[in-house]
Design a protein around this motif. Structure first.
Motif, mmCIF file in Angstrom:
data_model
loop_
_atom_site.group_PDB
_atom_site.id
_atom_site.type_symbol
_atom_site.label_atom_id
_atom_site.label_comp_id
_atom_site.label_asym_id
_atom_site.label_seq_id
_atom_site.Cartn_x
_atom_site.Cartn_y
_atom_site.Cartn_z
ATOM 1 N N ILE A 1 42.517 -7.356 -19.431
ATOM 2 C CA ILE A 1 43.664 -5.726 -19.461
ATOM 3 C C ILE A 1 43.064 -5.171 -20.131
ATOM 4 O O ILE A 1 41.271 -5.251 -21.048
ATOM 5 C CB ILE A 1 44.870 -6.201 -20.526
ATOM 6 C CG1 ILE A 1 44.364 -6.746 -22.051
ATOM 7 C CG2 ILE A 1 45.970 -7.158 -19.362
ATOM 8 C CD1 ILE A 1 45.866 -6.649 -22.796
ATOM 9 N N GLY A 2 43.163 -3.564 -20.029
ATOM 10 C CA GLY A 2 42.318 -2.425 -20.754
ATOM 11 C C GLY A 2 42.018 -2.375 -21.635
ATOM 12 O O GLY A 2 40.704 -1.868 -22.019
ATOM 13 N N THR B 1 29.036 -5.791 -13.245
ATOM 14 C CA THR B 1 29.692 -6.394 -12.006
ATOM 15 C C THR B 1 31.136 -6.263 -12.910
ATOM 16 O O THR B 1 30.822 -6.442 -13.948
ATOM 17 C CB THR B 1 29.451 -7.546 -11.035
ATOM 18 O OG1 THR B 1 28.995 -8.577 -13.056
ATOM 19 C CG2 THR B 1 27.448 -7.536 -10.439
ATOM 20 N N VAL B 2 31.992 -6.035 -12.002
ATOM 21 C CA VAL B 2 33.715 -5.861 -12.581
ATOM 22 C C VAL B 2 34.342 -6.695 -11.733
ATOM 23 O O VAL B 2 34.199 -6.384 -10.257
ATOM 24 C CB VAL B 2 33.660 -4.843 -12.308
ATOM 25 C CG1 VAL B 2 35.478 -4.474 -12.812
ATOM 26 C CG2 VAL B 2 33.260 -4.317 -14.198
ATOM 27 N N ASN B 3 35.119 -7.383 -11.661
ATOM 28 C CA ASN B 3 36.324 -8.265 -10.784
ATOM 29 C C ASN B 3 37.181 -7.292 -11.293
ATOM 30 O O ASN B 3 37.826 -7.001 -11.980
ATOM 31 C CB ASN B 3 36.586 -9.422 -11.476
ATOM 32 C CG ASN B 3 37.928 -11.045 -10.281
ATOM 33 O OD1 ASN B 3 37.925 -10.086 -9.466
ATOM 34 N ND2 ASN B 3 37.561 -11.256 -11.129
ATOM 35 N N CYS C 1 42.573 -1.855 -15.610
ATOM 36 C CA CYS C 1 41.539 -2.937 -15.982
ATOM 37 C C CYS C 1 39.801 -2.948 -15.856
ATOM 38 O O CYS C 1 38.976 -3.535 -16.633
ATOM 39 C CB CYS C 1 40.965 -4.323 -15.387
ATOM 40 S SG CYS C 1 43.449 -4.783 -16.128
ATOM 41 N N VAL C 2 40.024 -1.692 -14.893
ATOM 42 C CA VAL C 2 38.690 -1.638 -14.450
ATOM 43 C C VAL C 2 38.365 0.615 -14.931
ATOM 44 O O VAL C 2 37.135 0.528 -14.929
ATOM 45 C CB VAL C 2 38.728 -1.177 -12.385
ATOM 46 C CG1 VAL C 2 37.680 -0.814 -12.216
ATOM 47 C CG2 VAL C 2 38.792 -2.779 -11.728
ATOM 48 N N GLY D 1 27.307 2.167 -13.504
ATOM 49 C CA GLY D 1 27.845 1.786 -12.423
ATOM 50 C C GLY D 1 28.229 0.709 -12.450
ATOM 51 O O GLY D 1 28.548 -0.260 -13.674
ATOM 52 N N VAL D 2 29.548 0.970 -11.611
ATOM 53 C CA VAL D 2 30.817 -0.226 -12.105
ATOM 54 C C VAL D 2 31.004 -0.699 -11.324
ATOM 55 O O VAL D 2 31.201 -0.387 -9.212
ATOM 56 C CB VAL D 2 32.132 0.300 -12.369
ATOM 57 C CG1 VAL D 2 33.555 -0.785 -12.481
ATOM 58 C CG2 VAL D 2 31.884 1.722 -13.228
#
Ligand code: OMP
Length: 275
Positions: free
Chosen positions: A98-99, A119-121, A128-129, A139-140
């Motif tokens: 969550i944010g 790295t992001v799911n 959330c991103v 970088g995301v």
């Protein structure tokens, strides 16, 4: 300088799109390397010293440091700080919550550890991103189609769609990630074990998105098809990540030279195709 510019600068300067993964595993270390975090630190620094002119980035995976508890977190910071400033660091931690929580993950990665990308799911969606995307210079790196065999469980699930809509979940992720790219800082993860989809996704997202491509080497992905399918029209932005096949090639004292030799073999192929 933002992540993408730093990445391209390092890649052109070293003539390489190889990203060496820094994933310490005590069961694979050379015989004479001490299994303490002090020993591992020296091991990783030696590999960095012998490969730093051959890479476009380094990617430490947080899990391999977290396994050592507080000492491991300190080791991670020490290794990130040791990497030459001109080489971007992608922290692999596959974050997303969550944010409110993602904000804390972002502070930890971008401010405390000071990495250039994370790295992001994307499973939990935009709010959330967004806390990661708000760091315009970072970088995301969004998981899109991963290299593991079970990636099909969800990512390749067909969607019920209308005309001109994505047919599978991973395609929807790619298309949605593009819409999130207001700060020009979105990147995607697409496994080297999925070469056809890699080509299809490069066409879908266009020439401006860096694609992190893990899975060459130990997971059986092919370097040449990854480069051909993952690069943009300029022959850029396909980040080939290799961890075990560069780090653990010798159990003897010659390990750093052997890591360099393996990295150089990969880089020679990259140079032959793209430079
Ligand atoms: P090797 O298989 O040893 O080269 O390591 C691959 C590295 O990339 C590991 O740190 C994995 O966690 C990571 N990775 C994948 O292997 N597959 C993926 O789809 C995504 C990643 C990643 O996000 O980097």
């Amino acid at each position: 300088m933002n992540f993408k510019d730093k990445l391209i600068k390092a890649a052109l300067s070293n003539k390489s799109w190889l990203c060496v993964g820094l994933d310490p595993d005590t069961s694979k270390l050379p015989t004479n390397v001490d299994k303490s975090t002090t020993g591992i630190s020296q091991f990783l620094k030696n590999v960095i010293d012998t490969t730093k002119d051959l890479v476009c980035a380094y990617k430490p995976n947080s899990a391999f440091y977290e396994q050592f508890g507080a000492d491991g977190i300190n080791l991670l910071k020490e290794i990130i700080d040791y990497i030459p400033a001109k080489i971007p660091v992608i922290l692999d931690a596959k974050r997303g919550d969550i944010g409110n929580t993602s904000r804390m993950y972002a502070v930890a990665a971008f401010e405390h550890l000071g990495v250039d990308a994370l790295t992001v799911n994307p499973y939990m969606g935009y709010d959330c991103v967004k806390p990661f995307l708000d760091y315009k210079d970072k970088g995301v790196v969004i998981l899109c189609l991963t290299s593991n065999p079970s990636s099909n469980d969800f990512q390749k699930r067909p969607l019920t769609v209308g005309d001109n809509e994505p047919a599978m979940l991973y395609q929807l992720v790619a298309k949605t990630a593009l819409a999130w790219n207001e700060n020009d800082n979105v990147c995607l993860v697409i496994g080297a074990t999925k070469p056809e989809e890699l080509g299809e996704l490069r066409k879908l997202v266009g020439d401006d998105i860096p694609i992190l491509i893990p899975g060459v080497g130990a997971q059986g992905g092919d370097l040449e098809s990854s480069l051909k399918n993952g690069s943009n029209a300029k022959g850029q932005l396909a980040i080939i990540n290799v961890s075990r096949s560069v780090l653990y090639v010798s159990t003897d004292d010659d390990y750093a030279a052997r890591s360099r030799a393996n990295a150089l073999e990969l880089v020679s192929k990259i140079r032959g195709l793209l430079f």
